[in-house]
Design a protein around this motif. Structure first.
Motif, mmCIF file in Angstrom:
data_model
loop_
_atom_site.group_PDB
_atom_site.id
_atom_site.type_symbol
_atom_site.label_atom_id
_atom_site.label_comp_id
_atom_site.label_asym_id
_atom_site.label_seq_id
_atom_site.Cartn_x
_atom_site.Cartn_y
_atom_site.Cartn_z
ATOM 1 N N GLU A 652 26.245 -46.530 -21.374
ATOM 2 C CA GLU A 652 27.332 -45.849 -22.066
ATOM 3 C C GLU A 652 26.911 -45.458 -23.483
ATOM 4 O OE1 GLU A 652 31.093 -48.002 -19.791
ATOM 5 O OE2 GLU A 652 30.686 -48.387 -21.915
ATOM 6 N N ASN A 653 26.162 -46.395 -24.154
ATOM 7 C CA ASN A 653 25.659 -46.051 -25.495
ATOM 8 C C ASN A 653 24.707 -44.850 -25.432
ATOM 9 O OD1 ASN A 653 27.109 -48.056 -26.734
ATOM 10 N ND2 ASN A 653 25.458 -49.578 -26.602
ATOM 11 N N PHE A 654 23.853 -44.870 -24.402
ATOM 12 C CA PHE A 654 22.882 -43.765 -24.278
ATOM 13 C C PHE A 654 23.584 -42.441 -24.005
ATOM 14 C CE2 PHE A 654 18.825 -41.941 -23.686
ATOM 15 C CZ PHE A 654 18.959 -40.961 -22.720
ATOM 16 N N GLN A 655 24.663 -42.495 -23.181
ATOM 17 C CA GLN A 655 25.406 -41.278 -22.885
ATOM 18 C C GLN A 655 26.065 -40.732 -24.142
ATOM 19 O OE1 GLN A 655 28.103 -42.119 -19.705
ATOM 20 N NE2 GLN A 655 26.462 -42.381 -18.180
ATOM 21 N N ARG A 656 26.608 -41.686 -25.017
ATOM 22 C CA ARG A 656 27.179 -41.199 -26.270
ATOM 23 C C ARG A 656 26.122 -40.485 -27.110
ATOM 24 N NH1 ARG A 656 30.084 -46.130 -26.029
ATOM 25 N NH2 ARG A 656 28.527 -47.154 -27.371
ATOM 26 N N GLN A 657 24.926 -41.115 -27.129
ATOM 27 C CA GLN A 657 23.826 -40.487 -27.868
ATOM 28 C C GLN A 657 23.490 -39.116 -27.273
ATOM 29 O OE1 GLN A 657 20.288 -42.847 -27.957
ATOM 30 N NE2 GLN A 657 19.097 -41.289 -29.021
ATOM 31 N N LEU A 658 23.505 -39.111 -25.928
ATOM 32 C CA LEU A 658 23.183 -37.853 -25.233
ATOM 33 C C LEU A 658 24.221 -36.785 -25.547
ATOM 34 C CD1 LEU A 658 21.370 -36.361 -23.213
ATOM 35 C CD2 LEU A 658 22.791 -37.277 -21.377
ATOM 36 N N LEU A 659 25.508 -37.143 -25.596
ATOM 37 C CA LEU A 659 26.560 -36.177 -25.901
ATOM 38 C C LEU A 659 26.431 -35.648 -27.332
ATOM 39 C CD1 LEU A 659 29.633 -37.897 -24.186
ATOM 40 C CD2 LEU A 659 28.467 -35.809 -23.471
ATOM 41 N N GLU A 660 26.018 -36.538 -28.259
ATOM 42 C CA GLU A 660 25.816 -36.081 -29.640
ATOM 43 C C GLU A 660 24.702 -35.034 -29.713
ATOM 44 O OE1 GLU A 660 27.152 -40.277 -31.838
ATOM 45 O OE2 GLU A 660 25.065 -39.604 -31.888
ATOM 46 N N GLU A 661 23.636 -35.313 -28.958
ATOM 47 C CA GLU A 661 22.529 -34.347 -28.953
ATOM 48 C C GLU A 661 22.940 -33.027 -28.285
ATOM 49 O OE1 GLU A 661 18.933 -37.625 -28.789
ATOM 50 O OE2 GLU A 661 19.026 -36.023 -27.327
ATOM 51 N N GLU A 663 25.947 -31.793 -28.377
ATOM 52 C CA GLU A 663 26.755 -31.082 -29.367
ATOM 53 C C GLU A 663 25.877 -30.371 -30.400
ATOM 54 O OE1 GLU A 663 29.828 -30.508 -29.173
ATOM 55 O OE2 GLU A 663 29.983 -29.453 -31.075
ATOM 56 N N THR A 664 24.796 -31.065 -30.802
ATOM 57 C CA THR A 664 23.843 -30.446 -31.746
ATOM 58 C C THR A 664 23.224 -29.192 -31.140
ATOM 59 O OG1 THR A 664 23.330 -32.596 -32.711
ATOM 60 C CG2 THR A 664 21.758 -30.794 -33.100
ATOM 61 N N SER A 665 22.853 -29.292 -29.858
ATOM 62 C CA SER A 665 22.264 -28.139 -29.159
ATOM 63 C C SER A 665 23.249 -26.993 -29.078
ATOM 64 C CB SER A 665 21.806 -28.549 -27.753
ATOM 65 O OG SER A 665 21.311 -27.443 -27.059
ATOM 66 N N ARG A 666 24.547 -27.356 -28.824
ATOM 67 C CA ARG A 666 25.555 -26.302 -28.762
ATOM 68 C C ARG A 666 25.685 -25.594 -30.109
ATOM 69 N NH1 ARG A 666 30.411 -29.461 -25.528
ATOM 70 N NH2 ARG A 666 29.556 -29.185 -23.402
ATOM 71 N N ARG A 667 25.648 -26.342 -31.177
ATOM 72 C CA ARG A 667 25.780 -25.747 -32.512
ATOM 73 C C ARG A 667 24.611 -24.786 -32.801
ATOM 74 N NH1 ARG A 667 26.225 -30.017 -34.897
ATOM 75 N NH2 ARG A 667 24.109 -30.320 -35.697
ATOM 76 N N GLU A 668 23.382 -25.230 -32.453
ATOM 77 C CA GLU A 668 22.210 -24.364 -32.665
ATOM 78 C C GLU A 668 22.299 -23.091 -31.826
ATOM 79 O OE1 GLU A 668 18.928 -27.867 -33.672
ATOM 80 O OE2 GLU A 668 18.901 -26.833 -31.743
ATOM 81 N N ALA A 700 28.340 -16.414 -24.611
ATOM 82 C CA ALA A 700 28.413 -17.655 -25.390
ATOM 83 C C ALA A 700 28.945 -18.807 -24.547
ATOM 84 C CB ALA A 700 29.290 -17.443 -26.614
ATOM 85 N N LYS A 701 30.015 -18.534 -23.756
ATOM 86 C CA LYS A 701 30.585 -19.597 -22.922
ATOM 87 C C LYS A 701 29.575 -20.136 -21.916
ATOM 88 C CE LYS A 701 35.395 -18.075 -23.227
ATOM 89 N NZ LYS A 701 36.549 -17.530 -22.492
ATOM 90 N N THR A 702 28.685 -19.270 -21.521
ATOM 91 C CA THR A 702 27.685 -19.681 -20.520
ATOM 92 C C THR A 702 26.521 -20.407 -21.172
ATOM 93 O OG1 THR A 702 28.281 -17.739 -19.230
ATOM 94 C CG2 THR A 702 26.258 -18.851 -18.630
ATOM 95 N N VAL A 703 26.118 -19.935 -22.358
ATOM 96 C CA VAL A 703 24.926 -20.484 -23.003
ATOM 97 C C VAL A 703 25.209 -21.830 -23.652
ATOM 98 C CG1 VAL A 703 23.284 -20.104 -24.865
ATOM 99 C CG2 VAL A 703 23.923 -18.229 -23.351
ATOM 100 N N LEU A 704 26.455 -22.045 -24.159
ATOM 101 C CA LEU A 704 26.766 -23.263 -24.903
ATOM 102 C C LEU A 704 26.420 -24.533 -24.146
ATOM 103 C CD1 LEU A 704 30.113 -22.310 -26.683
ATOM 104 C CD2 LEU A 704 27.883 -22.698 -27.694
ATOM 105 N N PRO A 705 26.643 -24.626 -22.839
ATOM 106 C CA PRO A 705 26.309 -25.879 -22.123
ATOM 107 C C PRO A 705 24.820 -26.129 -21.985
ATOM 108 C CG PRO A 705 27.976 -24.634 -20.940
ATOM 109 C CD PRO A 705 27.422 -23.739 -21.973
ATOM 110 N N VAL A 706 24.004 -25.241 -22.528
ATOM 111 C CA VAL A 706 22.557 -25.397 -22.308
ATOM 112 C C VAL A 706 22.063 -26.616 -23.086
ATOM 113 C CG1 VAL A 706 20.323 -24.360 -22.567
ATOM 114 C CG2 VAL A 706 22.274 -22.954 -21.945
ATOM 115 N N VAL A 707 21.668 -27.606 -22.377
ATOM 116 C CA VAL A 707 21.169 -28.836 -23.020
ATOM 117 C C VAL A 707 19.871 -29.257 -22.363
ATOM 118 C CG1 VAL A 707 23.446 -29.666 -23.716
ATOM 119 C CG2 VAL A 707 22.632 -30.151 -21.425
#
Length: 722
Positions: A652-661, A663-668, A700-707
């Motif tokens: 669960e901790n790793f998933q939180r970390q993964l979600l933060e990353e 979000e960072t990817s979405r912002r970029e 944009a809606k399609t690209v944002l989930p790119v992680v």
């Protein structure tokens, strides 16, 4: 040539001693005094020792004088028996007693043909009321029937003067007897010597001078002469009435002076001569000038170059046989018409080349095409105007000659066009190189590389604006910037991509946009060139039509001016004019159709280019959306599997970390898309491409989930390619 100069120097020196030629002995009585002196036009070399028959030799110095004449010619030949005052009357035509050699010897003193130099100008009124200026050439011929004269030469001389003249003055004894009609018997059948053209007034106006007429003046000298000639030679009288439907006869009484003065008439004082004689001479001279016709070649007036060519061809034909041969006037005319056209073409081409050459010699190239075309049009118009004034012939011939000239002018213009195009290309390339180095190339180094695409696009814009302000606007300038978009732009974009300052998708979009812009610029350049060619053709066509109409008007005026106007000539002229006009209209229609077809093809090409651009951008959009959708679906499936496998606290901790990353990817990703949107809006507004038509919100809606980079790192899935 030396012989002719020697003859003239001897002639002048023999008269200059008494200062007669220099000062002149004026006749007065309202006959204008003409300055100048005689010069030998041609002479006859008797049979030589090798048995060859005699030859007529032309004086090149006299021919050079004639070639300079640009006005229509009126040519007066004074012909007749020797020792009958023929040369004195030729002097009287110049308002003087002296000039042509008179002499007092038993033998004739004139040998060959002399002409007055310079030929003088004379104004005359046309049937339409306009006043024209003509050049008058007076020819004093060797006396006919000299006992020492070659009989064949006497006949050739008579026919030659008849052929080249527009007024033929025949000087004979006033008492018309069997031994006094000279060569008038040749009038019995001129067709033995001359083949006339089918149409047009060819033979000269005939003037008969009855010298030393001591009888009571008849009611009509013309009727008197024909009656006496009929008694002596009925066929000759019939021939004159047939070939010369209108002619004049003047009876000149004896001068009324003593024998010693008759032997020196060049020194005579008009007041010492018989008043009746002076009055009749004045009447004859003024009548001749009041009805002085021009020399025609068909329906065109003859000028210096044409007359020289006609004279040369006629002499060459006469020299081909010992006896008089048949002169085909139509053949001689055809030769002269073609020669005059070729000479006129060469002359105006030299003028045009010299004027256009000044653009290079004075360093005026390169210049923008509007200025170039204006200068070219001025020089080409001058050439066509000069050419139109010089050429002769029928409307059909003139039309063909104009076509030939236009073709030659186009060839010369093409050379100067290529030189200007080359100079424009060099100039604009130097401008482009200067500003590319200043705004773009200087930042394409490791030490000074653009920080991001925004800086790069700003530099490109600065380059383009500076180039546009400094370039010489032309299709060449458009091709230069098009070349930069195809080469330097692409190299710079690839370099930015390699160094990580621009991602692949952005580079691909910029490539596509710049290529589309390049194609648009090239299409616009081709359209500009087509428009320039169309305008040049339109202007040339208008000039040709104006010159042609002016020439036709001139020919019609010439036809009206000729006294012996034949209906066949008018009919033929009108028919050829209609034919020529139809040809002009047909060619204009073909030219317009060709231009419309070119415009249609150009519009079709532009529409196809726009559709191609739209298809390419739609394909890029679809490809981007489909690729992102596929990768997102795979990532979501993998994340779901991981949630099932790892439900403990650590995962669960790793998933939180993964979600933060994530979000960072979405912002970029949002920042990258925002840069692309700003780039396309800026370029689209500046170059006219509607980039706003692309659905960037969907992208944009399609690209944002790119992680993908983060998930690959966690899941260690090398088999999935990004």
């Amino acid at each position: 040539m030396t012989q002719f100069l020697s003859l003239r120097e001897d002639y002048l020196s023999s008269n200059m001693g008494s200062n007669v030629i220099e000062n002149g002995n004026s006749f007065g009585r309202g006959i204008e005094f003409r300055e100048g002196a005689p010069i030998q036009l041609l002479k006859y070399n008797e049979r030589s020792g090798n048995g060859k028959f005699g030859q007529i030799v032309l004086n090149s110095e006299a021919l050079d004088i004639l070639r300079t004449i640009n006005e229509p010619l009126a040519i007066i030949s004074v012909v007749g028996s020797y020792r009958r005052g023929k040369s004195w009357f030729a002097n009287a035509l110049h308002g003087r007693h002296d000039g042509f050699d008179i002499g007092a010897k038993v033998e004739g003193c004139t040998r060959g043909i002399y002409m007055w130099s310079p030929p003088f100008k004379l104004e005359s009124e046309q049937p339409d009321g306009k006043t024209i200026q003509k050049r008058v050439i007076v020819l004093d011929s060797e006396g006919i029937d000299d006992p020492k004269q070659d009989e064949n030469w006497a006949t050739k001389l008579f026919i030659l003067c008849l052929v080249v003249s527009s007024t033929f003055i025949y000087n004979i004894d006033g008492i018309v007897g069997r031994d006094d009609i000279g060569k008038l018997y040749l009038m019995t059948d001129l067709s033995k010597f001359i083949r006339e053209p089918e149409v047009g007034d060819f033979l000269p106006r005939l003037v008969i001078l009855l010298r030393d007429f001591t009888l009571e003046n008849p009611a009509s000298f013309k009727d008197y002469f024909l009656e006496k000639l009929k008694n002596v030679n009925p066929e000759a009288a019939k021939g004159i009435k047939k070939f010369f439907y209108d002619f004049d006869v003047f009876g000149l009484p004896h001068p009324g002076c003593k024998k010693t003065m008759l032997q020196r008439m060049e020194n005579a004082n008009t007041d010492d001569l018989d008043d009746e004689f002076v009055g009749e001479v004045e009447k004859a001279v003024k009548s001749i000038y009041s009805r002085l016709p021009l020399k025609y070649i068909g329906s065109s007036t003859m000028k210096g170059i044409a007359f020289v060519k006609f004279l040369q061809d006629t002499v060459e034909r006469m020299n081909s046989s010992e006896t008089s041969t048949l002169l085909s006037i139509p053949s001689e005319y055809e030769s002269v018409i073609k020669f005059v056209s070729q000479e006129a073409t060469n002359e105006v081409l030299e003028i045009y080349k010299e004027r256009m050459g000044q653009l290079i010699n004075k360093g005026k190239l390169p210049m923008v095409w509007n200025e170039f075309e204006n200068i070219n049009n001025e020089y080409a118009s001058e050439a066509r105007r000069i050419f139109s004034g010089k050429i002769i012939g029928s409307p059909t011939q003139i039309e063909n000659f104009v076509e030939i000239l236009n073709g030659e002018l186009f060839k010369v213009k093409e050379n100067f066009t290529k030189k200007n195009s080359k100079e424009l290309t060099i100039y604009n390339e130097n401008i482009a190189k200067k500003y590319w180095t200043k705004f773009v190339k200087i930042r394409l180094t490791h030490e000074n590389l653009f920080e991001n695409n925004t800086e790069f696009q700003k530099a490109l814009k600065s380059f383009e604006l500076a180039y546009e302000e400094s370039m010489m606007k032309s299709p060449e300038a458009a091709r230069v910037i098009s070349s930069y978009m195809k080469n330097q732009y692409f190299e710079a974009i690839d370099y930015m991509k390699q160094l990580g300052r621009m991602n692949a998708k952005l580079a691909e979009a910029i490539h596509a946009r710049e290529e589309a812009e390049r194609l648009r610029i090239e299409a616009s350049a081709r359209e500009g060139e087509l428009r320039k060619e169309f305008e040049a053709q339109r202007r040339e066509r208008k000039e040709n039509e104006d010159n042609f109409r002016h020439k036709i008007t001139e020919l019609q005026t010439n036809v009206e001016q000729q006294k012996k106007l034949q209906e066949e000539m008018r009919h033929r002229l009108n028919k050829e004019t209609e034919h020529a006009i139809k040809n002009y209209e047909r060619k204009c229609e073909q030219m317009n159709n060709s231009i419309l077809e070119q415009q249609r093809l150009n519009d079709k090409e532009k529409r196809e280019l726009i559709r191609k651009q739209e298809r390419e951008f739609e394909q890029v959009q679809r490809s981007l959306v489909e690729e992102n959708n596929r990768k997102c679906e795979e990532l979501e499936k993998q994340l779901e599997r991981e949630k099932i496998k790892n439900r403990d606290y650590q995962n669960e901790n790793f998933q939180r970390q993964l979600l933060e990353e994530i979000e960072t990817s979405r912002r970029e990703t949002r920042e990258t898309l925002e840069q692309m949107r700003m780039l396309t809006e800026e370029k689209g507004s500046r170059r006219g491409i509607d980039w706003g038509s692309i659905d960037w919100v969907g992208v944009a809606k399609t690209v944002l989930p790119v992680v993908l980079p983060i998930v690959f790192k966690f899941l260690n899935l090398p088999s999935i390619q990004i």
